[in-house]
Design a protein around this motif. Structure first.
Motif, short mmCIF file in Angstrom:
data_model
loop_
_atom_site.label_atom_id
_atom_site.label_comp_id
_atom_site.label_asym_id
_atom_site.label_seq_id
_atom_site.Cartn_x
_atom_site.Cartn_y
_atom_site.Cartn_z
N THR A 39 0.81 -1.23 0.00
CA THR A 39 0.00 0.00 0.00
C THR A 39 0.84 1.28 0.00
O THR A 39 0.41 2.29 -0.56
CB THR A 39 -0.93 0.02 1.22
N LYS A 40 2.02 1.26 0.64
CA LYS A 40 2.82 2.49 0.77
C LYS A 40 4.20 2.39 0.15
O LYS A 40 4.92 3.39 0.07
CB LYS A 40 2.96 2.84 2.27
N GLY A 41 4.62 1.18 -0.23
CA GLY A 41 5.95 1.03 -0.80
C GLY A 41 7.03 0.99 0.26
O GLY A 41 6.75 0.94 1.47
N TRP A 42 8.28 1.06 -0.19
CA TRP A 42 9.41 0.96 0.73
C TRP A 42 9.43 2.09 1.76
O TRP A 42 9.88 1.91 2.90
CB TRP A 42 10.73 0.94 -0.04
N LEU A 43 8.98 3.27 1.38
CA LEU A 43 9.00 4.40 2.31
C LEU A 43 8.12 4.16 3.53
O LEU A 43 8.38 4.73 4.60
CB LEU A 43 8.55 5.68 1.58
N GLY A 44 7.10 3.33 3.37
CA GLY A 44 6.24 3.05 4.51
C GLY A 44 6.92 2.31 5.63
O GLY A 44 6.47 2.35 6.79
N LEU A 45 8.05 1.66 5.31
CA LEU A 45 8.77 0.89 6.33
C LEU A 45 9.57 1.78 7.27
O LEU A 45 10.07 1.30 8.30
CB LEU A 45 9.71 -0.12 5.66
N LEU A 46 9.68 3.07 6.94
CA LEU A 46 10.48 3.96 7.79
C LEU A 46 9.88 4.12 9.18
O LEU A 46 10.59 4.46 10.12
CB LEU A 46 10.59 5.34 7.12
N GLY A 47 8.59 3.88 9.30
CA GLY A 47 7.95 4.05 10.60
C GLY A 47 8.09 2.85 11.53
O GLY A 47 7.69 2.91 12.69
N LEU A 48 8.69 1.77 11.04
CA LEU A 48 8.79 0.55 11.87
C LEU A 48 9.66 0.77 13.11
O LEU A 48 9.38 0.22 14.17
CB LEU A 48 9.34 -0.61 11.04
N SER A 49 10.71 1.56 12.96
CA SER A 49 11.62 1.76 14.10
C SER A 49 10.89 2.42 15.27
O SER A 49 11.10 2.06 16.43
CB SER A 49 12.82 2.60 13.69
N SER A 50 10.00 3.38 14.95
CA SER A 50 9.27 4.05 16.04
C SER A 50 8.27 3.09 16.70
O SER A 50 8.03 3.17 17.90
CB SER A 50 8.53 5.27 15.49
N VAL A 51 7.70 2.17 15.91
CA VAL A 51 6.78 1.17 16.48
C VAL A 51 7.51 0.29 17.49
O VAL A 51 7.03 0.06 18.60
CB VAL A 51 6.15 0.29 15.37
N VAL A 52 8.68 -0.19 17.09
CA VAL A 52 9.47 -1.05 17.99
C VAL A 52 9.87 -0.28 19.24
O VAL A 52 9.74 -0.79 20.37
CB VAL A 52 10.72 -1.58 17.26
N TRP A 53 10.32 0.95 19.09
CA TRP A 53 10.78 1.73 20.25
C TRP A 53 9.61 2.06 21.18
O TRP A 53 9.71 1.89 22.39
CB TRP A 53 11.45 3.01 19.78
N ASN A 54 8.52 2.56 20.62
CA ASN A 54 7.40 2.98 21.47
C ASN A 54 6.81 1.83 22.26
O ASN A 54 6.35 2.01 23.39
CB ASN A 54 6.31 3.62 20.60
N ASN A 55 6.81 0.63 21.68
CA ASN A 55 6.23 -0.52 22.38
C ASN A 55 7.23 -1.19 23.32
O ASN A 55 6.84 -2.00 24.16
CB ASN A 55 5.72 -1.54 21.36
N SER A 56 8.51 -0.88 23.17
CA SER A 56 9.50 -1.42 24.08
C SER A 56 9.79 -0.47 25.23
O SER A 56 10.34 -0.87 26.26
CB SER A 56 10.81 -1.70 23.32
N ASN A 57 9.40 0.78 25.08
CA ASN A 57 9.72 1.81 26.05
C ASN A 57 8.45 2.25 26.78
O ASN A 57 8.12 3.42 26.85
CB ASN A 57 10.36 3.01 25.34
N SER A 58 7.71 1.27 27.32
CA SER A 58 6.45 1.55 28.00
C SER A 58 6.58 1.28 29.50
O SER A 58 6.92 0.18 29.91
CB SER A 58 5.34 0.69 27.41
N TYR A 59 6.27 2.31 30.30
CA TYR A 59 6.36 2.17 31.76
C TYR A 59 5.37 1.13 32.26
O TYR A 59 5.67 0.34 33.17
CB TYR A 59 6.08 3.53 32.41
N ILE A 60 4.17 1.10 31.67
CA ILE A 60 3.13 0.17 32.11
C ILE A 60 3.59 -1.27 31.97
O ILE A 60 3.36 -2.12 32.84
CB ILE A 60 1.84 0.39 31.31
N LEU A 61 4.29 -1.58 30.85
CA LEU A 61 4.66 -2.95 30.56
C LEU A 61 5.79 -3.47 31.45
O LEU A 61 6.08 -4.67 31.44
CB LEU A 61 5.07 -3.09 29.09
N ILE A 62 6.42 -2.58 32.24
CA ILE A 62 7.46 -3.03 33.17
C ILE A 62 6.88 -4.02 34.18
O ILE A 62 7.57 -4.92 34.68
CB ILE A 62 8.09 -1.83 33.92
N SER A 63 5.60 -3.86 34.47
CA SER A 63 4.97 -4.74 35.47
C SER A 63 4.92 -6.20 35.01
O SER A 63 4.87 -7.11 35.84
CB SER A 63 3.55 -4.26 35.78
#
Length: 441
Positions: A39-63
């Motif tokens: 749907t978006k081509g190769w440029l759409g993959l640029l947002g993957l790094s932020s997905v990985v970071w935001n979901n790994s850097n969650s205070y709630i998930l520390i529990s």
């Protein structure tokens, strides 16, 4: 590519990867990347790094790792055996005998485990040999343990509830407290079913006095010794949940208190050593990594649905069907029951909620109440074949039982869970009243 073709590509590729046995996390991520590229081509993959970071850097998930560590230490230190022994001493005179002990032990132990599989395994390892020696019907043993083990994701702390609350942006503490009364209600429903079943057919559960093969340790009925076995774990539960309910600790802080408390408990039983600590930490790391990978994979797929516009189009399509609130709810229940036969609970909520949450909000469902309903539906999936994790767990520790025997013993509890969902639908206050009384809400 039009939306219909993208949807077809999504379901076909996801189904294919599941059929060939690909790990859930990688299957979700691979399909998400495929949809983004289409749907978006190769440029759409640029947002993957932020997905990985935001979901790994969650205070709630520390529990999550902290609650897992709490359960692992108690399980591996052998404290669970002492605990089960105490429960047996308290419940063996009830109609149904030690089958009630299975439910009660699972209900309480789940509150310091947070894991359905861990609860079923820890209680089942102790219970199955003893109940077989006492002459209990095998399918009744397996069914009570498989169903009782599911309480691990309803009675807090619950990993599923943490993930749900993070997804819908609700209070983890409220979600935990909301699960207490429904968890106790479901436990009582299970016990009532056992009592009625045994009353109709006493051969299912021989009376303790006639169970001559029962070990002398479990046959003892000393109340003081029973309390000595039960009170430490119950006290840990009270400290963890009491801190959350009173507002003294956040769920993340309470998880750390619980992990430290489990080590003190193991040390008090003189069973905390380097081997127990090492194995507990390693098991916690492995499970945490599995959960984290599933979250990241599911979030990649969720991002793909949003980027492609499918999430919005599916939501608009559902709303456009003209369904009433409760017609949509009935379809949602059926959807989760079907998914539960094939997909694990974490994947279920991360695959469905990003798409369905806008519709859920349009219909005005209470998100805390709905979280309890979804948790019970995920519980139900734990004991429905072909991919019922608790069924496999009990079968694995049963000592050679037929898988069909485990399934047949668990089937009635599926219908009991549906009854619990009906009760919660008629009286939502069962789930919502206690969270509304919390301090600092």
């Amino acid at each position: 590519m039009n939306s219909e073709l993208v949807v077809a590509l999504l379901f076909l590729s996801l189904g294919f990867l599941f059929i060939i046995g690909q790990w859930t996390a990688f299957a979700l991520a691979a399909v998400g990347i495929l949809v983004i590229m289409v749907t978006k081509g190769w440029l759409g993959l640029l947002g993957l790094s932020s997905v990985v970071w935001n979901n790994s850097n969650s205070y709630i998930l520390i529990s999550i790792p902290m609650f897992l560590l709490m359960g692992e230490v108690i399980l591996r230190s052998g404290s669970s055996k002492n605990f089960y022994t105490g429960i047996v001493k308290m419940t063996h005179r009830l109609p149904g005998g030690l089958l009630h002990a299975n439910i009660v032990a699972c209900a309480i132990f789940s509150a310091v485990s947070g894991s359905s599989v861990a609860t079923a395994a820890s209680v089942g390892t102790v219970a199955i040999p003893e109940l077989k020696k006492a002459g209990y019907q095998h399918s009744a043993i397996y069914g009570s343990l498989a169903a009782g083990g599911t309480l691990g994701i309803l009675i807090p702390p619950s990993i599923i509830m943490v993930l749900y609350a993070a997804l819908v942006e609700e209070s983890v503490g409220k979600m935990f407290i909301a699960g207490i009364i429904p968890g106790l209600m479901l436990s009582l429903i299970f016990m009532l079913y056992i009592a009625v079943k045994v009353y109709r057919d006493p051969s299912i559960a021989p009376h303790m006095a006639k169970a001559e093969k029962m070990s002398s340790e479990l046959a003892s009925s000393s109340l003081s010794s029973a309390l000595w076995d039960v009170v430490p774990i119950v006290s840990l539960l009270v400290v963890v949940l009491g801190g959350i309910y009173s507002g003294l600790t956040t769920p993340t802080e309470a998880s750390a208190v619980g992990a430290a408390g489990s080590m003190l408990l193991a040390a008090g039983y003189r069973k905390l050593n380097w081997e127990v600590f090492r194995d507990s930490v390693m098991a916690t790391v492995k499970t945490t990594c599995m959960v984290a990978m599933i979250i990241i994979g599911a979030q990649i797929l969720s991002m793909a649905l949003i980027f492609s516009g499918l999430s919005r189009e599916i939501s608009e399509w559902i709303v456009g069907l003209g369904l009433s609130k409760w017609e949509f709810f009935a379809i949602l229940v059926v959807l989760y029951i079907i998914l539960g036969c094939f997909v694990d609970g974490i994947s279920m909520i991360y695959m469905t909620l990003p798409v369905l949450l806008p519709v859920i909000k349009v219909f005005g469902f209470d998100l805390i109440w709905l979280g309890v309903i979804i948790t019970i539906l995920i519980e139900l999936g734990q004991i429905t074949p072909p991919v019922g994790l608790n069924l496999f767990t009990i079968h694995g520790i049963s000592g050679g039982a037929k898988f069909s025997e485990v399934v047949s013993g668990s089937v009635p509890y599926v219908f009991l869970m549906v009854i619990a969902i009906v009760l919660l639908t008629i009286w939502p206050e069962i789930a919502t009243w206690l969270p509304e009384t919390m301090r600092g809400k």
